[in-house]
Scaffold this motif. Structure first.
Motif, PDB file in Angstrom:
ATOM      1  N   THR A  45       0.855  -1.191   0.000  1.00 44.02           N
ATOM      2  CA  THR A  45       0.000   0.000   0.000  1.00 44.02           C
ATOM      3  C   THR A  45       0.891   1.241   0.000  1.00 44.02           C
ATOM      4  OG1 THR A  45      -0.108  -0.041   2.424  1.00 44.02           O
ATOM      5  CG2 THR A  45      -1.911  -1.119   1.220  1.00 44.02           C
ATOM      6  N   SER A  46       0.310   2.347  -0.425  1.00 43.34           N
ATOM      7  CA  SER A  46       1.016   3.625  -0.350  1.00 43.34           C
ATOM      8  C   SER A  46       0.712   4.276   0.998  1.00 43.34           C
ATOM      9  CB  SER A  46       0.583   4.541  -1.487  1.00 43.34           C
ATOM     10  OG  SER A  46      -0.810   4.786  -1.417  1.00 43.34           O
ATOM     11  N   VAL A  47       1.666   4.996   1.542  1.00 46.03           N
ATOM     12  CA  VAL A  47       1.506   5.657   2.839  1.00 46.03           C
ATOM     13  C   VAL A  47       2.011   7.088   2.711  1.00 46.03           C
ATOM     14  CG1 VAL A  47       1.680   3.526   4.179  1.00 46.03           C
ATOM     15  CG2 VAL A  47       3.759   4.793   3.611  1.00 46.03           C
ATOM     16  N   SER A  48       1.653   7.888   3.676  1.00 40.91           N
ATOM     17  CA  SER A  48       2.100   9.280   3.681  1.00 40.91           C
ATOM     18  C   SER A  48       3.556   9.362   4.131  1.00 40.91           C
ATOM     19  CB  SER A  48       1.222  10.115   4.606  1.00 40.91           C
ATOM     20  OG  SER A  48       1.377   9.683   5.953  1.00 40.91           O
ATOM     21  N   LYS A  49       4.166  10.495   3.875  1.00 39.00           N
ATOM     22  CA  LYS A  49       5.564  10.668   4.261  1.00 39.00           C
ATOM     23  C   LYS A  49       5.752  10.674   5.769  1.00 39.00           C
ATOM     24  CE  LYS A  49       7.452  12.927   0.188  1.00 39.00           C
ATOM     25  NZ  LYS A  49       8.300  14.043  -0.301  1.00 39.00           N
ATOM     26  N   ASP A  50       4.667  10.949   6.481  1.00 39.11           N
ATOM     27  CA  ASP A  50       4.765  10.935   7.943  1.00 39.11           C
ATOM     28  C   ASP A  50       5.041   9.539   8.477  1.00 39.11           C
ATOM     29  OD1 ASP A  50       4.200  13.619   7.837  1.00 39.11           O
ATOM     30  OD2 ASP A  50       2.027  13.345   8.155  1.00 39.11           O
ATOM     31  N   ALA A  51       4.732   8.512   7.661  1.00 37.31           N
ATOM     32  CA  ALA A  51       4.927   7.140   8.116  1.00 37.31           C
ATOM     33  C   ALA A  51       6.376   6.685   7.985  1.00 37.31           C
ATOM     34  CB  ALA A  51       4.016   6.202   7.319  1.00 37.31           C
ATOM     35  N   ALA A  52       7.216   7.501   7.371  1.00 37.88           N
ATOM     36  CA  ALA A  52       8.619   7.122   7.189  1.00 37.88           C
ATOM     37  C   ALA A  52       9.326   7.095   8.534  1.00 37.88           C
ATOM     38  CB  ALA A  52       9.303   8.091   6.246  1.00 37.88           C
ATOM     39  N   PRO A  53      10.042   6.039   8.844  1.00 42.06           N
ATOM     40  CA  PRO A  53      10.757   5.961  10.125  1.00 42.06           C
ATOM     41  C   PRO A  53      12.022   6.811  10.093  1.00 42.06           C
ATOM     42  CG  PRO A  53      11.206   4.015   8.819  1.00 42.06           C
ATOM     43  CD  PRO A  53      10.210   4.826   8.033  1.00 42.06           C
ATOM     44  N   ASP A  54      12.602   6.971  11.241  1.00 41.52           N
ATOM     45  CA  ASP A  54      13.845   7.725  11.364  1.00 41.52           C
ATOM     46  C   ASP A  54      14.997   6.867  10.841  1.00 41.52           C
ATOM     47  OD1 ASP A  54      15.892   9.415  12.019  1.00 41.52           O
ATOM     48  OD2 ASP A  54      15.857   8.932  14.171  1.00 41.52           O
ATOM     49  N   ILE A  55      15.685   7.358   9.797  1.00 38.65           N
ATOM     50  CA  ILE A  55      16.791   6.591   9.225  1.00 38.65           C
ATOM     51  C   ILE A  55      18.122   7.292   9.449  1.00 38.65           C
ATOM     52  CG2 ILE A  55      15.363   5.484   7.469  1.00 38.65           C
ATOM     53  CD1 ILE A  55      16.380   7.525   5.456  1.00 38.65           C
ATOM     54  N   SER A  56      18.149   8.181  10.435  1.00 40.24           N
ATOM     55  CA  SER A  56      19.394   8.891  10.716  1.00 40.24           C
ATOM     56  C   SER A  56      20.400   8.016  11.449  1.00 40.24           C
ATOM     57  CB  SER A  56      19.103  10.149  11.544  1.00 40.24           C
ATOM     58  OG  SER A  56      18.473   9.793  12.772  1.00 40.24           O
ATOM     59  N   LYS A  57      19.922   6.944  12.068  1.00 37.61           N
ATOM     60  CA  LYS A  57      20.828   6.053  12.784  1.00 37.61           C
ATOM     61  C   LYS A  57      21.687   5.281  11.782  1.00 37.61           C
ATOM     62  CE  LYS A  57      17.593   5.387  16.633  1.00 37.61           C
ATOM     63  NZ  LYS A  57      16.807   4.395  17.414  1.00 37.61           N
ATOM     64  N   PRO A  58      22.881   4.888  12.182  1.00 42.39           N
ATOM     65  CA  PRO A  58      23.751   4.128  11.271  1.00 42.39           C
ATOM     66  C   PRO A  58      23.097   2.815  10.837  1.00 42.39           C
ATOM     67  CG  PRO A  58      24.976   4.919  13.180  1.00 42.39           C
ATOM     68  CD  PRO A  58      23.527   5.179  13.472  1.00 42.39           C
ATOM     69  N   ASN A  59      23.223   2.511   9.546  1.00 39.27           N
ATOM     70  CA  ASN A  59      22.743   1.254   8.969  1.00 39.27           C
ATOM     71  C   ASN A  59      21.245   1.033   9.183  1.00 39.27           C
ATOM     72  OD1 ASN A  59      25.388   0.696   8.207  1.00 39.27           O
ATOM     73  ND2 ASN A  59      25.820  -0.428  10.105  1.00 39.27           N
ATOM     74  N   ALA A  60      20.485   2.125   9.305  1.00 37.50           N
ATOM     75  CA  ALA A  60      19.033   1.990   9.451  1.00 37.50           C
ATOM     76  C   ALA A  60      18.347   1.851   8.108  1.00 37.50           C
ATOM     77  CB  ALA A  60      18.470   3.201  10.198  1.00 37.50           C
ATOM     78  N   SER A  61      19.045   2.097   7.030  1.00 35.54           N
ATOM     79  CA  SER A  61      18.464   1.982   5.698  1.00 35.54           C
ATOM     80  C   SER A  61      19.579   1.771   4.691  1.00 35.54           C
ATOM     81  CB  SER A  61      17.681   3.254   5.341  1.00 35.54           C
ATOM     82  OG  SER A  61      18.565   4.367   5.220  1.00 35.54           O
ATOM     83  N   PHE A  62      19.198   1.418   3.487  1.00 34.75           N
ATOM     84  CA  PHE A  62      20.169   1.350   2.400  1.00 34.75           C
ATOM     85  C   PHE A  62      19.488   1.770   1.107  1.00 34.75           C
ATOM     86  CE2 PHE A  62      18.214  -2.852   2.306  1.00 34.75           C
ATOM     87  CZ  PHE A  62      18.062  -3.114   0.949  1.00 34.75           C
ATOM     88  N   GLU A  63      20.310   2.124   0.135  1.00 36.16           N
ATOM     89  CA  GLU A  63      19.810   2.588  -1.152  1.00 36.16           C
ATOM     90  C   GLU A  63      19.826   1.456  -2.162  1.00 36.16           C
ATOM     91  OE1 GLU A  63      22.371   5.695  -2.281  1.00 36.16           O
ATOM     92  OE2 GLU A  63      21.776   7.059  -0.682  1.00 36.16           O
ATOM     93  N   ALA A  64      18.776   1.373  -2.944  1.00 42.14           N
ATOM     94  CA  ALA A  64      18.694   0.401  -4.025  1.00 42.14           C
ATOM     95  C   ALA A  64      18.482   1.141  -5.335  1.00 42.14           C
ATOM     96  CB  ALA A  64      17.551  -0.585  -3.781  1.00 42.14           C
TER      97      ALA A  64
END
Length: 981
Positions: A45-64
């Motif tokens: 499903t699509s969600v609003s940008k408010d649903a995005a978690p905090d990815i400022s922590k190290p290794n909390a996300s990656f780029e594809a």
């Protein structure tokens, strides 16, 4: 394409994976919405940008760099994303990439997803320094991504991270200054000598080229020793709440690792955000509007991730649907002279080899630029790009000995379309530039046949009837004619030896096709060129004889020509080339055809290749050798044999030794590695459901899903009815297929075979069927009046896998009868044997279960009298009872239902027929009992409970099966599982 995400930020939220697609800056569409993949059911499903978690922590996300799709096994789903890519070509200034690495992220829980994301992010960041060093020092002929060609929009959540999105991986901020690095960084000034001297691959690259090996292979191996081990997790733990099918759970880590290699490190999948690489210039399709997503107008035959990306299509997330094509894309640049100077100097060549492109983006090339820059070429010289694109079909896709020949729909194995594009280097900005395209195809014999993987040169075994083969062949060539126009077949197999028979069958069917169903103007031309005979003694240059035969045909087919994106001429037909594997001999011949065409295309533009000073044409040979290696790796798991000749136009003993090693490697892969990989390919393409892993765990191999077993069984029942039921007065009641011991009159045997059971109003017919030749090999007729007992119940024949010991699914029938004068056995061999009133050889209840019936029964007459006198034993006046053991086939099938396209994977798994195994057995037993009672007057007048013939009981119980399963059988299966699973 409009709205297609160039980058995707992947992170784990509380309620699901969150994907943030990032548009290209040049895309004027509104920013793509955030997408959530819910934990558990993997709903999108699509969600609003408010649903995005905090990815400022190290290794909390990656780029594809794109999404491959969702891999779902039962209730476990994994997101496959592209974590590394490499640009390999540009067409009309639009970049084309090869996938070099993928990441798999579980969608089971936040904990599992977070751990996987952290490992992927750490691996990517750890490898950055190594990649920077490897990319600068390798001698690969692959161009890096042009700077700024894929810049993303400004809607990223982390401005600091956005600086890294314009490159494939984050650059290493620590500069390493050394003499070697200084030389490498300015290799254009120091020349190719210095680059090779200081590169890690060194001079070994030239040696590999000499031996016919791909230079990219050497570079990959060099890089892998240092980087690939850290690039992505190689071990996939089971989900924290793992439960479900034991077979699927045990094979899940191997499936995930195989999928990671298949889509990533195999470097066989290509994509472009802006250019449709699945269609040739002659088959290009212009969308009705500019807003049509790319996946809506790609050729579905080459859309390899169409099945696993379908959940995103169904959810309307068009911006994440990135089509992948398996095959090959390569490009080279060269300079030719319309008026070459006639000198004997060898100081410089007029034909230059560079990486591939004209470097329109202005980025630094991956290898030294040509000695002569484009601005410095003489007025009579011109720079061209030559591009080769090979597209492997998803129809009948798979590996060498596991996918051969043709299927019922006319699709052949190893079906590859190869397009060669010749374009001026300035074609991007010159609207009047002339672009030429030439297309060839290859594919397995369009006949039903198989070959054993356990031999270096196995003989092909023909399958099915002549009419069935012709019907499939006709479908195949009708489709080719509709797509390409006129057809020219080039058959390269031997005219003597094990290959001769299938070549003769091929030629005979083409003759029939031309005589029966093709107008004179559309007859299929057939050229049988015995490659091994003509080129015996490593004289591969004799392929020129084939060019002499087909040269005028090639020129007649012509090329597709485009000027200013308008087709001015179109190729009128296609060459279809094949050998046994459609690999090695086919590669040599197709490269020769392509060279003939490019010479002709250049000559039409005023450039005579025969007059050029450089007659080696390394820019052409290496490109086509790499193409042959890529296609061979995808089908046979090794590089192409005879690659040294394709690469250097020379053949020597070292190339022959290399081919011997490749043959042994192919044999090993065919015996051990290919079975599970074939299962994985079928699963990823949506040809089978998750139930296939239970089949694999039980048998260590799976059936060909393209072969409709239901249709084959229906045809077998119909054929058996026509062949064995002689009396037209008999009313046909029904027909079924069962498993039965190969040894008659027993319930246990070393092996079982699938048979056809026919029921009429007066008799039973047990037909042993040759499924390869579509013929009845033997049958046994049992008069229903002689049936004494029908037992149904548990029938377990093995205990080596969980599927074999399931007492609910392993059931069967046991029919006991007293042979009479109307019961016969007939064998469809050189002789016909029949039994009248006596059981055939060895038919006795006293024969130990599982032993073959080899003792010859005495025949009536003098011989039997003498035997009785000598043994002084009274001869039996009543034949002993016989039994027919029938085990029900699985009602569940792994073959995907075409009508279930678009349904969730969980809804397709374990697709079931109308009745379960026990229901089938009970229904058939009741019908046999009803007719048996009707044919036995002694039972007709009795009460129903007194006349019952059916009883419920174990035929072979689980306890008995465990007791009779030998240690060697268990050990053999364990070894197979260790090797293959």
């Amino acid at each position: 394409m409009p709205g297609l995400a160039r980058k995707v930020i992947i992170c784990a939220a509380v309620d699901g994976l969150v994907l943030q697609p990032l548009n290209s800056k040049k895309d004027q569409q509104r920013p793509l919405p955030l997408v959530r993949i819910k934990y558990g059911d993997a709903s999108i499903t699509s969600v609003s940008k408010d649903a995005a978690p905090d990815i400022s922590k190290p290794n909390a996300s990656f780029e594809a760099f794109g999404i491959v799709g969702l891999l779902t096994v039962f209730r476990y789903s994994y997101l496959i994303s592209i974590t590394r890519r490499q640009q390999v070509a540009q067409i009309h200034g639009l970049p084309i990439y090869v996938v070099t690495e993928v990441g798999l992220t579980p969608c089971s829980s936040q904990q599992d997803a977070s751990i996987a994301i952290a490992k992927t992010a750490e691996a990517l960041s750890t490898r950055t320094a190594d990649l920077a060093s490897d990319d600068s020092s390798s001698d690969s002929e692959i161009m890096p991504e042009p700077a700024g060609s894929d810049e993303v929009g400004d809607d990223g959540p982390d401005p600091g991270a956005e600086a890294q999105w314009s490159t494939e991986v984050s650059p290493n901020t620590t500069a390493r200054n050394s003499i070697a690095q200084d030389v490498i960084s300015r290799r254009g000034s120091y020349g190719r000598f210095a680059q090779r001297w200081f590169s890690r691959s060194g001079w070994a690259m030239d040696q590999k080229r000499t031996m016919g090996l791909s230079p990219e292979q050497a570079v990959d191996d060099n890089n892998n020793t240092k980087g690939d081990g850290k690039s992505a997790p190689k071990k996939f733990p089971l989900p924290s709440d793992a439960a479900g099918s034991e077979a699927a759970i045990s094979l899940l880590p191997k499936l995930l690792r195989t999928a990671q290699i298949f889509f990533g490190s195999s470097r066989t999948f290509y994509f472009s955000y802006d250019y449709d690489i699945t269609r040739s210039l002659a088959n290009s399709k212009v969308p009705a509007t500019a807003l049509v997503p790319l996946y809506n107008h790609v050729d579905p035959r080459y859309f390899w991730n169409s099945h696993i990306i379908q959940p995103f299509v169904d959810a309307g997330m068009d911006g994440l649907v990135l089509p992948l094509m398996q095959g090959f894309v390569g490009q080279r640049s060269f300079v030719v002279d319309s008026n070459p100077p006639q000198t004997d100097s060898d100081a410089k060549h007029s034909v230059e080899l560079s990486n591939f492109g004209s470097n329109k983006s202005g980025s630094n090339p991956a290898s030294p630029p040509p000695e002569k820059a484009t601005a410095d070429i003489r007025p009579s010289e011109k720079k061209f790009d030559i591009t080769v694109i090979s597209r492997r079909s998803i129809k009948r896709a798979g590996l060498r000995y596991l996918r051969r020949g043709i299927d019922e729909e006319g699709n052949v194995a190893n079906n590859v379309e190869t397009e060669q594009i010749l374009s001026p280097a300035d074609a991007t900005w010159d609207p009047g530039a002339k672009v030429c395209s030439f297309v060839q195809i290859r594919g397995s014999f369009p006949l039903f046949f198989t070959q054993s993987p356990y031999s270096l040169k196995p003989a092909p075994v023909m399958q099915h009837s002549a009419d069935a083969n012709f019907a499939a062949l006709k479908k195949h060539f009708d489709a080719l004619r509709e797509r390409y126009g006129s057809l020219q077949i080039v058959n390269l197999v031997e005219k003597h030896g094990v290959e001769a028979r299938i070549g003769e069958e091929y030629e005979k069917n083409i003759q029939r096709l031309n005589e029966e169903s093709v107008p004179d103007a559309q007859k299929v031309a057939f050229e049988w060129f015995d490659f091994h005979s003509v080129c015996r003694g490593m004289k591969f240059e004799n392929v020129a004889f084939l060019l002499q035969i087909l040269g005028s045909k090639l020129e007649g087919l012509g090329s597709t020509v485009s000027v200013d994106n308008h087709i001015t001429a179109k190729q009128t037909g296609v060459l279809r080339t094949n050998c046994m594997d459609c690999l090695d001999r086919t590669n040599v011949c197709q490269s020769s055809f392509a060279k003939h065409m490019v010479d002709m295309q250049l000559k039409e533009q005023g450039f005579d290749m025969g007059m050029q000073k450089d007659q080696e044409n390394a820019w052409f040979n290496t490109l086509w050798a790499d193409n042959g290696d890529a296609i061979s790796k995808q089908y046979a798991s090794t590089g192409a044999m005879k690659g040294d000749y394709t690469r250097t136009r020379k053949r020597n003993y070292r190339g022959a030794l290399t081919d011997a090693g490749l043959s042994l490697t192919r044999l090993f892969n065919g015996m051990f590695n290919d079975f599970f990989l074939q299962t994985t390919i079928d699963f990823l393409l949506g040809n089978v459901t998750s139930f296939v892993f239970e089949e694999f765990e039980a048998n260590m191999m799976t059936k060909d899903p393209a072969v409709s077993m239901q249709k084959m069984r229906e045809q077998a029942i119909e054929l058996c009815q026509k062949r064995v039921v002689e009396d037209e007065a008999e009313e046909f009641i029904g027909g079924w297929t069962f498993l039965t011991p190969r040894t008659p009159n027993t319930v246990r045997s070393a092996s079982f075979e699938e048979v056809v059971l026919l029921l009429t109003d007066v008799a039973l017919y047990l037909c042993r069927f040759d499924w390869n030749l579509d013929k009845v090999s033997s049958f046994e007729r049992v008069d229903l009046a002689h049936v004494q007992k029908i037992k149904f119940g548990t029938y377990i024949t093995s205990t080596i896998s969980p599927a074999h010991v399931d007492e609910i699914r392993n059931v069967g029938l046991l029919i006991e009868y007293k042979p009479g004068s109307t019961d016969i056995v007939r064998v469809n061999t050189r002789s016909i044997s029949s039994m009248s009133g006596k059981a055939p050889a060895g038919a006795s209840d006293d024969v130990p279960v599982g032993q073959p019936d080899t003792a010859a029964a005495p025949s009536s007459g003098v011989g039997s009298g003498i035997a009785g006198f000598l043994t002084r034993r009274p001869q039996a006046t009543t034949p002993p009872s016989r039994k027919i053991a029938l085990k029900a086939l699985n009602s569940q099938t792994s073959v995907a239902d075409p009508m279930s396209k678009g349904k969730l994977q969980s809804e397709q798994d374990g697709a079931t027929t109308h009745l379960t195994e026990i229901q089938q057995v009970v229904v058939i037993a009741a019908e046999i009992e009803r007719l048996a009672i009707h044919n036995q007057p002694r039972l007709a007048g009795k009460k129903p409970e007194e006349a019952e013939l059916i009883e419920k009981g174990d035929i072979i119980s689980l306890t008995e099966a465990k007791r009779n399963t030998g240690l060697l059988e268990q050990l053999g299966h364990s070894i197979k599982k260790l090797v293959w699973a």
